[in-house]
Design a protein around this motif. Structure first.
Motif, mmCIF file in Angstrom:
data_model
loop_
_atom_site.group_PDB
_atom_site.id
_atom_site.type_symbol
_atom_site.label_atom_id
_atom_site.label_comp_id
_atom_site.label_asym_id
_atom_site.label_seq_id
_atom_site.Cartn_x
_atom_site.Cartn_y
_atom_site.Cartn_z
ATOM 1 N N THR A 42 0.095 -3.522 1.590
ATOM 2 C CA THR A 42 1.110 -2.531 1.976
ATOM 3 C C THR A 42 0.964 -1.294 1.104
ATOM 4 O OG1 THR A 42 2.800 -3.283 0.401
ATOM 5 C CG2 THR A 42 2.707 -4.406 2.553
ATOM 6 N N PHE A 43 1.412 -0.171 1.638
ATOM 7 C CA PHE A 43 1.338 1.074 0.877
ATOM 8 C C PHE A 43 2.199 0.982 -0.383
ATOM 9 C CE2 PHE A 43 2.694 5.624 0.290
ATOM 10 C CZ PHE A 43 1.478 6.045 -0.222
ATOM 11 N N GLU A 44 3.347 0.315 -0.279
ATOM 12 C CA GLU A 44 4.245 0.171 -1.420
ATOM 13 C C GLU A 44 3.562 -0.594 -2.551
ATOM 14 O OE1 GLU A 44 6.283 1.321 2.050
ATOM 15 O OE2 GLU A 44 5.046 -0.485 1.756
ATOM 16 N N ASN A 45 2.822 -1.631 -2.186
ATOM 17 C CA ASN A 45 2.087 -2.414 -3.172
ATOM 18 C C ASN A 45 1.005 -1.570 -3.840
ATOM 19 O OD1 ASN A 45 -0.453 -4.862 -3.131
ATOM 20 N ND2 ASN A 45 1.242 -4.862 -4.578
ATOM 21 N N TYR A 46 0.360 -0.717 -3.038
ATOM 22 C CA TYR A 46 -0.695 0.167 -3.561
ATOM 23 C C TYR A 46 -0.101 1.185 -4.541
ATOM 24 C CZ TYR A 46 -4.584 3.525 -3.444
ATOM 25 O OH TYR A 46 -5.609 4.385 -3.780
ATOM 26 N N VAL A 47 1.000 1.825 -4.152
ATOM 27 C CA VAL A 47 1.632 2.833 -5.017
ATOM 28 C C VAL A 47 2.094 2.199 -6.323
ATOM 29 C CG1 VAL A 47 3.600 4.415 -5.244
ATOM 30 C CG2 VAL A 47 2.347 4.288 -3.082
ATOM 31 N N GLU A 48 2.536 0.952 -6.246
ATOM 32 C CA GLU A 48 3.010 0.249 -7.438
ATOM 33 C C GLU A 48 1.948 0.188 -8.531
ATOM 34 O OE1 GLU A 48 4.911 -4.129 -8.624
ATOM 35 O OE2 GLU A 48 3.945 -3.808 -6.680
ATOM 36 N N GLN A 49 0.668 0.122 -8.142
ATOM 37 C CA GLN A 49 -0.411 0.048 -9.135
ATOM 38 C C GLN A 49 -0.480 1.314 -9.979
ATOM 39 O OE1 GLN A 49 -1.399 -3.056 -9.139
ATOM 40 N NE2 GLN A 49 -0.209 -3.208 -7.231
ATOM 41 N N PHE A 50 -0.171 2.448 -9.372
ATOM 42 C CA PHE A 50 -0.172 3.718 -10.109
ATOM 43 C C PHE A 50 1.055 3.821 -11.010
ATOM 44 C CE2 PHE A 50 -2.904 4.274 -6.491
ATOM 45 C CZ PHE A 50 -3.982 4.960 -7.012
ATOM 46 N N ASP A 51 2.157 3.267 -10.558
ATOM 47 C CA ASP A 51 3.363 3.220 -11.381
ATOM 48 C C ASP A 51 3.086 2.405 -12.648
ATOM 49 O OD1 ASP A 51 5.945 3.541 -12.227
ATOM 50 O OD2 ASP A 51 6.843 2.206 -10.734
ATOM 51 N N ILE A 52 2.447 1.244 -12.461
ATOM 52 C CA ILE A 52 2.080 0.404 -13.613
ATOM 53 C C ILE A 52 1.141 1.168 -14.552
ATOM 54 C CG2 ILE A 52 0.835 -1.685 -14.313
ATOM 55 C CD1 ILE A 52 1.814 -2.933 -11.641
ATOM 56 N N GLU A 80 1.944 18.565 -6.350
ATOM 57 C CA GLU A 80 2.318 18.622 -4.947
ATOM 58 C C GLU A 80 2.238 17.270 -4.244
ATOM 59 O OE1 GLU A 80 0.215 21.732 -2.923
ATOM 60 O OE2 GLU A 80 0.498 23.137 -4.567
ATOM 61 N N ASP A 81 1.883 16.212 -4.959
ATOM 62 C CA ASP A 81 1.794 14.891 -4.348
ATOM 63 C C ASP A 81 3.172 14.213 -4.395
ATOM 64 O OD1 ASP A 81 1.348 11.839 -4.400
ATOM 65 O OD2 ASP A 81 -0.590 12.612 -3.734
ATOM 66 N N GLU A 82 3.729 13.958 -3.219
ATOM 67 C CA GLU A 82 5.084 13.411 -3.146
ATOM 68 C C GLU A 82 5.176 11.996 -3.728
ATOM 69 O OE1 GLU A 82 6.502 12.374 0.813
ATOM 70 O OE2 GLU A 82 4.487 12.713 1.620
ATOM 71 N N HIS A 83 4.108 11.232 -3.621
ATOM 72 C CA HIS A 83 4.147 9.852 -4.113
ATOM 73 C C HIS A 83 4.105 9.814 -5.637
ATOM 74 C CE1 HIS A 83 3.625 8.932 0.057
ATOM 75 N NE2 HIS A 83 2.447 9.521 0.093
ATOM 76 N N ILE A 84 3.360 10.737 -6.231
ATOM 77 C CA ILE A 84 3.382 10.853 -7.697
ATOM 78 C C ILE A 84 4.773 11.265 -8.159
ATOM 79 C CG2 ILE A 84 2.477 12.107 -9.687
ATOM 80 C CD1 ILE A 84 -0.200 12.291 -8.313
ATOM 81 N N GLN A 85 5.380 12.196 -7.438
ATOM 82 C CA GLN A 85 6.719 12.663 -7.806
ATOM 83 C C GLN A 85 7.727 11.520 -7.812
ATOM 84 O OE1 GLN A 85 7.600 15.375 -9.080
ATOM 85 N NE2 GLN A 85 6.222 17.007 -8.447
ATOM 86 N N LYS A 86 7.595 10.612 -6.831
ATOM 87 C CA LYS A 86 8.514 9.462 -6.782
ATOM 88 C C LYS A 86 8.308 8.547 -7.979
ATOM 89 C CE LYS A 86 9.036 9.403 -1.752
ATOM 90 N NZ LYS A 86 8.704 8.679 -0.495
ATOM 91 N N ILE A 87 7.038 8.327 -8.335
ATOM 92 C CA ILE A 87 6.730 7.499 -9.505
ATOM 93 C C ILE A 87 7.341 8.102 -10.764
ATOM 94 C CG2 ILE A 87 4.838 6.870 -11.086
ATOM 95 C CD1 ILE A 87 3.096 6.351 -8.680
#
Length: 455
Positions: free
Chosen positions: A197-207, A223-230
């Motif tokens: 899942t995308f959520e699982n993938y994004v979690e790796q960057f959060d870690i 400008e990356d929205e997913h980085i901003q959320k992290i």
């Protein structure tokens, strides 16, 4: 030190083996098959295995470390013997950390652009006579190997890949480096065979961001929205440094950087590359490189292998090769060439080759990724799908997923090349994008054949 590599022939593995050999280690290794360039490079340094196969009798208690490659299986006879003897077993990223834990570690992560950004930093530091260790995922002009480990260097620069470390260590590689300075280029779903899942993938960057050392820093594409959320929950002991696209202008198909004081003509191009360049700038600045020194050095950076690499050119045609395979990379690369050469047509050829790209459920992510090309060719090999044990896909499914009236889908590489070479290449650029080679096509020779057709 005596180290033994299980699956020494891999791209990263053989480079690490050479780096340790050059550092003075006694290196041995095994593999069931080794292809070039790994084979010839290992042979050059006299560490090529004498025969193919696995030999548990090579594993003894005199070994200081076993380095295990992803190509090996968990029931590998040498691995089982090493476990039986209680030897220290490392994945290659784990051992790279082991060799650099007393250095300042800089790690560049992200779904795209990490190889190029790492290469830019390496180029600038070398040009300014700054000593450093490194690990990068492509061959870089001016560097003999993709890995360097020394006793003397106080800085280590790593490309932070999010793929798994080894068959028995399922952590992403970039979780093992513990950076003092980290960079994130952007996040776009990849490796869906590992991260379903995308959520699982994004979690790796959060870690990854939580593994930055105390009082470290994170440089990130703003400008990356997913980085901003992290980054909504920021650590108080980490400095956060955002970046965007470096200001530039185009003149006669060349990109020129603009600063407050001067202008600098580049060999590379594309907004994505100018974002990578800005990230590299902040890394270099953080370790003491002066602005003018950075800009003077980056002017003659020509790129990493297979990253918008120019294979051939004539007066009115250029042929580029790129590693692009994920939707975000494909879109960015196609747009970069089209915008850089606005007065030329663009023929873009792309091969679906990775596990993710060949999965039926993932195909819709490719919608409109090649819409800026005048002619778009997409190729996939049904045998590759069968080899990866995936559900078959059809040309119609691929065409519907990509969309656009400029698209043609092929499952026969000979027919693709035949149709491509029948086209008019005058005032036209050709872009060849794949993590493979279109089922055995010699891409440099194809590029030369295209250029011959423009004369």
């Amino acid at each position: 030190m005596r180290v033994h590599f299980i699956a020494i022939g891999g791209s990263a593995m053989h480079n690490l083996a050479i780096a340790l050999h050059l550092k003075g280690f006694t290196v041995s290794g095994s593999d069931d098959e080794i292809f070039n360039p790994s084979r010839s490079r290992l042979e050059k340094h006299n560490i090529l295995p004498e025969e193919w196969g696995w030999f548990p009798e090579k594993i003894d208690t005199g070994l200081d470390a076993i380095i295990l490659g992803m190509h090996a299986r968990i029931d590998n006879p040498e691995l089982l013997r090493a476990q039986e003897l209680g030897l220290k077993i490392f994945s290659y990223p784990e051992y790279i950390y082991e060799q650099t834990k007393d250095k300042t570690r800089i790690v560049i992560g992200g779904s795209h652009g990490k190889t190029t950004t790492t290469s830019m930093v390496m180029h600038v530091l070398k040009d300014n006579n700054i000593d450093f260790d490194y690990m990068v995922g492509a061959q870089i002009e001016g560097f003999e190997t993709m890995v360097r480990l020394t006793k003397e260097a106080k800085i280590a620069i790593f490309e932070g890949d999010e793929y798994l470390s080894s068959p028995i260590d399922r952590r992403p590689k970039f979780h093992l480096y513990h950076p003092h300075i980290a960079l994130l280029t952007g996040i776009a779903w990849d490796h869906i065979n590992v991260f379903p899942t995308f959520e699982n993938y994004v979690e790796q960057f959060d870690i990854f961001t939580n593994l930055i050392q105390p009082n470290g820093s994170l440089i990130y594409f703003e400008e990356d929205e997913h980085i901003q959320k992290i980054l909504s929950n920021r650590r108080k002991d980490v400095s956060y440094i955002p970046y965007n696209t470096h200001p530039f202008r185009l003149e006669n198909n060349q990109t020129i950087l603009t600063t407050d004081k001067d202008e600098f003509a580049l060999e590379i191009f594309g907004e994505h590359n100018l974002q990578n360049l800005m990230g590299a700038y902040h890394i270099c600045k953080s370790i003491g490189v002066k602005d003018l020194d950075f800009y003077k050095s980056i002017q003659n950076f020509s790129g990493a292998a297979r990253r918008l690499q120019k294979l051939a050119e004539s007066e009115n045609c250029s042929v580029f090769q790129d590693f692009a395979h994920s939707p975000s990379k494909l879109k960015a690369t196609t747009e970069a060439v089209k915008k850089q050469y606005q007065n030329r047509k663009l023929i873009a050829c792309m091969e679906l080759h990775t596990f993710s790209s060949l999965k039926k459920e993932f195909l819709p992510h490719y919608e409109n990724t090649m819409c800026m090309a005048d002619h778009a060719f997409v190729y996939f090999d049904p045998k590759t799908i069968e080899h990866k044990k995936l559900e078959p896909i059809t040309s119609k499914q691929v065409a519907e997923a990509f969309g656009g009236s400029n698209l043609k889908v092929y499952t026969d590489s000979d027919l693709l090349i035949s149709d491509l070479l029948s086209m008019n290449f005058n005032n036209t650029n050709v872009l060849l994008m794949s993590s493979g080679n279109f089922t055995g096509v010699n891409l440099p020779q194809l590029a030369q054949n295209i250029i011959v057709n423009t004369k």
